[in-house]
Design an enzyme around this catalytic site. Structure first.
Site, short mmCIF file in Angstrom:
data_model
loop_
_atom_site.label_atom_id
_atom_site.label_comp_id
_atom_site.label_asym_id
_atom_site.label_seq_id
_atom_site.Cartn_x
_atom_site.Cartn_y
_atom_site.Cartn_z
N GLY A 21 0.82 -1.21 0.00
CA GLY A 21 0.00 0.00 0.00
C GLY A 21 0.85 1.25 0.00
O GLY A 21 0.56 2.21 -0.73
N TYR A 22 1.89 1.24 0.80
CA TYR A 22 2.79 2.40 0.87
C TYR A 22 3.47 2.62 -0.47
O TYR A 22 3.54 3.75 -0.97
CB TYR A 22 3.81 2.17 1.98
CG TYR A 22 4.75 3.33 2.21
CD1 TYR A 22 4.37 4.41 3.00
CD2 TYR A 22 6.02 3.35 1.64
CE1 TYR A 22 5.23 5.48 3.23
CE2 TYR A 22 6.89 4.41 1.86
CZ TYR A 22 6.49 5.46 2.65
OH TYR A 22 7.35 6.51 2.86
N ALA A 23 3.99 1.54 -1.07
CA ALA A 23 4.68 1.67 -2.35
C ALA A 23 3.73 2.20 -3.43
O ALA A 23 4.10 3.07 -4.23
CB ALA A 23 5.26 0.32 -2.78
N SER A 56 1.02 4.03 -2.94
CA SER A 56 0.65 5.41 -2.65
C SER A 56 1.78 6.37 -3.01
O SER A 56 1.54 7.45 -3.57
CB SER A 56 0.28 5.57 -1.17
OG SER A 56 1.40 5.42 -0.32
#
Length: 253
Positions: free
Chosen positions: A157-159, A161
């Site tokens: 999810g972080y990557a 975003s």
């Protein structure tokens, strides 16, 4: 030459200003002459460390609270900011990270990270940026990541975003560069903050990361100061749509 970096008379908004990279960015902008509006979900109304540092630099400080995971709160924040008067610099730094293998990365984790790291950034940029476009001037800076370029491990999810932040930076720059608004991003490398504590506490990961960084050390939050002031100042008036790594040479390895 020094006037290129002088931010006297300007107002800068920094989200995620309570600690870490956002705190360092707010202090750097204040030292360059800007008054600061600090935003964080848990920012103290008065007496915060960021307020103290801004006031030591001789600048005004305004504290606002907003949960970037709450879409309605982000819209309220945008209205509050525009009501304060002209915002010259918007630093979209507030963010979050959730670590879980992709097979176990729940919808709830995904939605939360995307809301904070990407959707709230777009909403604030759109609402504040609209006023900048109307005035014909302004600076918007996103905090991207090395994972705007790479995939990372157990942070899908972080990557996603942060890759989205890089794309948003370019998309807004394409529309607003000719209208006097500079939109750029800073991609911090491995910085010693709360978000990277788990990596630094893991001897194997810590050693592997340090071995990959040509500078031979973890970054410090204040390593972002120069890039922040540069992209906020007249020195960057012909810089548009850039995702600037400040990574100790990591991406060049």
């Amino acid at each position: 030459m020094t006037t290129l970096f002088d931010l006297s008379g300007r107002t800068a908004v920094v989200t995620g200003a309570r600690r870490g990279i956002g705190l360092a960015m707010a202090e750097a902008l204040a030292r360059a002459g800007a008054d600061i509006v600090g935003v964080s979900a848990r920012l103290e109304p008065s007496g915060s460390e960021v307020e103290r540092r801004v006031r030591v630099a001789g600048r005004r400080f305004t504290a606002l609270r907003a949960d970037l995971a709450d879409r309605a709160a982000v819209h309220r924040l945008a209205r509050e900011l525009n009501a304060l008067g002209p915002i010259d610099i918007l630093v979209n730094n507030g963010g979050t990270i959730a670590r879980a293998p992709a097979a176990d990365h729940s919808d709830e984790l995904w939605d939360h990270v995307m809301e904070v790291n990407l959707t709230s950034q777009f909403v604030l940029s759109r609402e504040v940026g609209r006023e900048m476009v109307a005035r014909g001037q302004g600076k918007i800076i996103f905090t991207a990541s090395l994972l705007s370029f790479q995939g990372g491990i157990t942070v899908p999810g972080y990557a996603a975003s942060k890759s989205g932040v890089a794309g948003l930076t370019k998309a807004l720059a394409n529309e607003w560069a000719a209208l006097g608004v500079n939109v750029n991003a800073i991609a911090p490398g491995y910085i010693a903050t709360d978000n990277t504590q788990a990596l630094r506490d893991d001897p194997g990961r810590n050693e592997a990361i340090l071995a990959r960084i040509p500078a031979g050390r973890w970054g410090r939050a204040d390593d972002l100061a120069g890039a922040t002031v540069f992209l906020s100042s007249s020195a960057s008036d012909y810089v548009n749509g850039v995702v600037l790594p400040v990574d100790g040479g990591w991406l060049g390895r």
